[in-house]
Write a protein that holds these residues in place. Sequence first.
Motif, PDB file in Angstrom:
ATOM      1  N   GLU A  67      33.417  34.227  37.577  1.00  0.00           N
ATOM      2  CA  GLU A  67      32.743  35.251  38.407  1.00  0.00           C
ATOM      3  C   GLU A  67      33.619  36.481  38.608  1.00  0.00           C
ATOM      4  OE1 GLU A  67      30.016  35.899  40.308  1.00  0.00           O
ATOM      5  OE2 GLU A  67      28.803  34.105  40.006  1.00  0.00           O
ATOM      6  N   VAL A  68      34.908  36.250  38.932  1.00  0.00           N
ATOM      7  CA  VAL A  68      35.756  37.426  39.204  1.00  0.00           C
ATOM      8  C   VAL A  68      36.003  38.222  37.930  1.00  0.00           C
ATOM      9  CG1 VAL A  68      36.786  36.463  41.297  1.00  0.00           C
ATOM     10  CG2 VAL A  68      37.996  36.170  39.121  1.00  0.00           C
ATOM     11  N   GLU A  69      36.069  37.514  36.798  1.00  0.00           N
ATOM     12  CA  GLU A  69      36.212  38.241  35.529  1.00  0.00           C
ATOM     13  C   GLU A  69      34.945  39.059  35.258  1.00  0.00           C
ATOM     14  OE1 GLU A  69      38.132  37.189  31.458  1.00  0.00           O
ATOM     15  OE2 GLU A  69      36.134  36.317  31.402  1.00  0.00           O
ATOM     16  N   ALA A  70      33.788  38.437  35.436  1.00  0.00           N
ATOM     17  CA  ALA A  70      32.519  39.140  35.178  1.00  0.00           C
ATOM     18  C   ALA A  70      32.357  40.333  36.118  1.00  0.00           C
ATOM     19  CB  ALA A  70      31.347  38.173  35.340  1.00  0.00           C
ATOM     20  N   ALA A  71      32.910  40.235  37.324  1.00  0.00           N
ATOM     21  CA  ALA A  71      32.786  41.329  38.305  1.00  0.00           C
ATOM     22  C   ALA A  71      33.713  42.499  37.986  1.00  0.00           C
ATOM     23  CB  ALA A  71      33.066  40.798  39.710  1.00  0.00           C
ATOM     24  N   GLY A  72      34.679  42.283  37.077  1.00  0.00           N
ATOM     25  CA  GLY A  72      35.523  43.408  36.658  1.00  0.00           C
ATOM     26  C   GLY A  72      36.982  43.306  37.030  1.00  0.00           C
ATOM     27  N   ALA A  73      37.420  42.154  37.590  1.00  0.00           N
ATOM     28  CA  ALA A  73      38.852  42.007  37.898  1.00  0.00           C
ATOM     29  C   ALA A  73      39.650  42.104  36.600  1.00  0.00           C
ATOM     30  CB  ALA A  73      39.108  40.666  38.578  1.00  0.00           C
ATOM     31  N   PHE A  74      40.842  42.731  36.691  1.00  0.00           N
ATOM     32  CA  PHE A  74      41.662  42.862  35.469  1.00  0.00           C
ATOM     33  C   PHE A  74      42.621  41.691  35.307  1.00  0.00           C
ATOM     34  CE2 PHE A  74      44.379  44.770  38.703  1.00  0.00           C
ATOM     35  CZ  PHE A  74      45.632  44.307  38.363  1.00  0.00           C
ATOM     36  N   SER A  75      42.713  40.849  36.343  1.00  0.00           N
ATOM     37  CA  SER A  75      43.647  39.722  36.340  1.00  0.00           C
ATOM     38  C   SER A  75      43.265  38.821  37.499  1.00  0.00           C
ATOM     39  CB  SER A  75      45.076  40.269  36.527  1.00  0.00           C
ATOM     40  OG  SER A  75      45.992  39.246  36.851  1.00  0.00           O
ATOM     41  N   VAL A  76      43.733  37.588  37.470  1.00  0.00           N
ATOM     42  CA  VAL A  76      43.447  36.700  38.599  1.00  0.00           C
ATOM     43  C   VAL A  76      44.670  35.831  38.887  1.00  0.00           C
ATOM     44  CG1 VAL A  76      42.265  35.015  37.071  1.00  0.00           C
ATOM     45  CG2 VAL A  76      41.873  34.926  39.529  1.00  0.00           C
ATOM     46  N   VAL A  77      45.030  35.779  40.163  1.00  0.00           N
ATOM     47  CA  VAL A  77      46.096  34.867  40.611  1.00  0.00           C
ATOM     48  C   VAL A  77      45.472  33.488  40.809  1.00  0.00           C
ATOM     49  CG1 VAL A  77      47.650  34.299  42.529  1.00  0.00           C
ATOM     50  CG2 VAL A  77      47.505  36.658  41.703  1.00  0.00           C
ATOM     51  N   LEU A  78      46.120  32.474  40.248  1.00  0.00           N
ATOM     52  CA  LEU A  78      45.710  31.082  40.460  1.00  0.00           C
ATOM     53  C   LEU A  78      46.774  30.438  41.340  1.00  0.00           C
ATOM     54  CD1 LEU A  78      44.777  30.001  36.783  1.00  0.00           C
ATOM     55  CD2 LEU A  78      43.342  31.156  38.477  1.00  0.00           C
ATOM     56  N   GLU A  79      46.427  30.111  42.557  1.00  0.00           N
ATOM     57  CA  GLU A  79      47.429  29.534  43.475  1.00  0.00           C
ATOM     58  C   GLU A  79      47.073  28.098  43.840  1.00  0.00           C
ATOM     59  OE1 GLU A  79      48.595  31.891  46.883  1.00  0.00           O
ATOM     60  OE2 GLU A  79      49.773  30.240  47.714  1.00  0.00           O
ATOM     61  N   GLY A  80      48.084  27.221  43.780  1.00  0.00           N
ATOM     62  CA  GLY A  80      47.916  25.842  44.242  1.00  0.00           C
ATOM     63  C   GLY A  80      46.809  25.102  43.524  1.00  0.00           C
ATOM     64  N   ILE A  81      46.899  25.092  42.194  1.00  0.00           N
ATOM     65  CA  ILE A  81      45.860  24.483  41.356  1.00  0.00           C
ATOM     66  C   ILE A  81      46.555  23.532  40.373  1.00  0.00           C
ATOM     67  CG2 ILE A  81      44.164  24.978  39.529  1.00  0.00           C
ATOM     68  CD1 ILE A  81      43.583  27.634  40.824  1.00  0.00           C
ATOM     69  N   PRO A  82      46.017  22.327  40.142  1.00  0.00           N
ATOM     70  CA  PRO A  82      46.652  21.436  39.176  1.00  0.00           C
ATOM     71  C   PRO A  82      46.789  22.107  37.796  1.00  0.00           C
ATOM     72  CG  PRO A  82      44.991  20.260  40.433  1.00  0.00           C
ATOM     73  CD  PRO A  82      44.858  21.715  40.803  1.00  0.00           C
ATOM     74  N   ALA A  83      47.893  21.791  37.126  1.00  0.00           N
ATOM     75  CA  ALA A  83      48.240  22.490  35.882  1.00  0.00           C
ATOM     76  C   ALA A  83      47.153  22.360  34.810  1.00  0.00           C
ATOM     77  CB  ALA A  83      49.575  21.954  35.360  1.00  0.00           C
ATOM     78  N   ASP A  84      46.489  21.208  34.751  1.00  0.00           N
ATOM     79  CA  ASP A  84      45.486  21.041  33.676  1.00  0.00           C
ATOM     80  C   ASP A  84      44.270  21.938  33.923  1.00  0.00           C
ATOM     81  OD1 ASP A  84      44.955  19.350  35.911  1.00  0.00           O
ATOM     82  OD2 ASP A  84      43.546  18.184  34.712  1.00  0.00           O
ATOM     83  N   ILE A  85      43.917  22.156  35.189  1.00  0.00           N
ATOM     84  CA  ILE A  85      42.769  23.036  35.488  1.00  0.00           C
ATOM     85  C   ILE A  85      43.146  24.493  35.186  1.00  0.00           C
ATOM     86  CG2 ILE A  85      41.156  23.829  37.274  1.00  0.00           C
ATOM     87  CD1 ILE A  85      41.437  21.153  38.661  1.00  0.00           C
ATOM     88  N   SER A  86      44.363  24.899  35.558  1.00  0.00           N
ATOM     89  CA  SER A  86      44.813  26.270  35.248  1.00  0.00           C
ATOM     90  C   SER A  86      44.818  26.514  33.743  1.00  0.00           C
ATOM     91  CB  SER A  86      46.241  26.493  35.741  1.00  0.00           C
ATOM     92  OG  SER A  86      46.315  26.274  37.097  1.00  0.00           O
ATOM     93  N   GLU A  87      45.194  25.490  33.005  1.00  0.00           N
ATOM     94  CA  GLU A  87      45.244  25.633  31.534  1.00  0.00           C
ATOM     95  C   GLU A  87      43.836  25.915  30.992  1.00  0.00           C
ATOM     96  OE1 GLU A  87      47.264  22.364  29.657  1.00  0.00           O
ATOM     97  OE2 GLU A  87      47.043  23.245  27.658  1.00  0.00           O
ATOM     98  N   LYS A  88      42.841  25.181  31.509  1.00  0.00           N
ATOM     99  CA  LYS A  88      41.457  25.391  31.035  1.00  0.00           C
ATOM    100  C   LYS A  88      40.969  26.785  31.436  1.00  0.00           C
ATOM    101  CE  LYS A  88      40.308  20.521  31.365  1.00  0.00           C
ATOM    102  NZ  LYS A  88      39.756  19.522  32.261  1.00  0.00           N
ATOM    103  N   ILE A  89      41.271  27.203  32.676  1.00  0.00           N
ATOM    104  CA  ILE A  89      40.827  28.529  33.131  1.00  0.00           C
ATOM    105  C   ILE A  89      41.483  29.610  32.269  1.00  0.00           C
ATOM    106  CG2 ILE A  89      40.956  30.196  35.043  1.00  0.00           C
ATOM    107  CD1 ILE A  89      40.709  27.798  36.987  1.00  0.00           C
ATOM    108  N   THR A  90      42.777  29.458  32.026  1.00  0.00           N
ATOM    109  CA  THR A  90      43.516  30.461  31.232  1.00  0.00           C
ATOM    110  C   THR A  90      42.945  30.559  29.815  1.00  0.00           C
ATOM    111  OG1 THR A  90      45.493  30.066  32.567  1.00  0.00           O
ATOM    112  CG2 THR A  90      45.834  31.095  30.418  1.00  0.00           C
ATOM    113  N   ALA A  91      42.560  29.424  29.256  1.00  0.00           N
ATOM    114  CA  ALA A  91      41.998  29.429  27.898  1.00  0.00           C
ATOM    115  C   ALA A  91      40.591  30.022  27.875  1.00  0.00           C
ATOM    116  CB  ALA A  91      41.964  28.006  27.351  1.00  0.00           C
TER     117      ALA A  91
END
Length: 262
Positions: A168-192
Amino acid sequence: MTDTVTVKTLLKMKAENRKISAITAYDYPFAGIADAAGVHIILVGDSVGMAVAGDSTTLGVTMDQMIYHTRIVANATKHAMVIGDMPFLSYQVCLEAAIANAGRFLKEGNAAAVKLEGGAAVSDTIRALTSVGIPVQAHIGLTPQSVHQMGGYRVQRDEDRLMADAKEVEAAGAFSVVLEGIPADISEKITATLNIPTIGIGAGPACDGQILVLHDALGITDRHVPKFVKQYVNLGEAATGAIETYVREVSEGVFPSKKHCY
Ligand code: KIV
């Protein structure tokens, strides 16, 4: 680093698989040190309320305080992108207030972008800000301004919600997103999944970049340091030692010596 880091630089770094380093700073001397050390992003975080003011949450930080700290950080910064963090209730009340407050970071604080917390719930705000030319970094997962709603500073594990927020934040036009306090495997999927860079804090190594609170990384804190923090130096201990020496030298009449006199 020679060039100024922009939104385009960060997108290119993601595309080229080059890691982005970010750190917080709140004042001229430390911003200058971080900038000279080659960091890509300096975030003037609302963590100033905890790291500098000693508050137990970030909720009390005001717009005027953030503008002051952003301006003095920008004064010292030649290369890094300076991002101003929008404090609690500066963007949640209505879109008009969000635009006016975000605009102050660019007009008065000399920031190049703003950051705000929240996922799908703030997508309209991200659209409003980007539509008037204000670059926005989003922040999802553990969002400290919602500490009371989260029941404390807790790792966020709802993968479907986190992925939906990130998209959603990417679709809304954010140029970057901070991922805080998230398990590493979920961050990996989001980053990909995302085309915009993810900047992790307590979110594992797969993120496109990392951010730490300066005072945690440099050991200038008397509070509990979370597991995800690496303390690179203990400046607090060094400063205490130096001031103890000063106190002793003053009491023994060793300082000032002849060379410190006119
Ligand atoms: O306020 C802050 O310093 C932050 C970072 C920890 C991402 O939001």
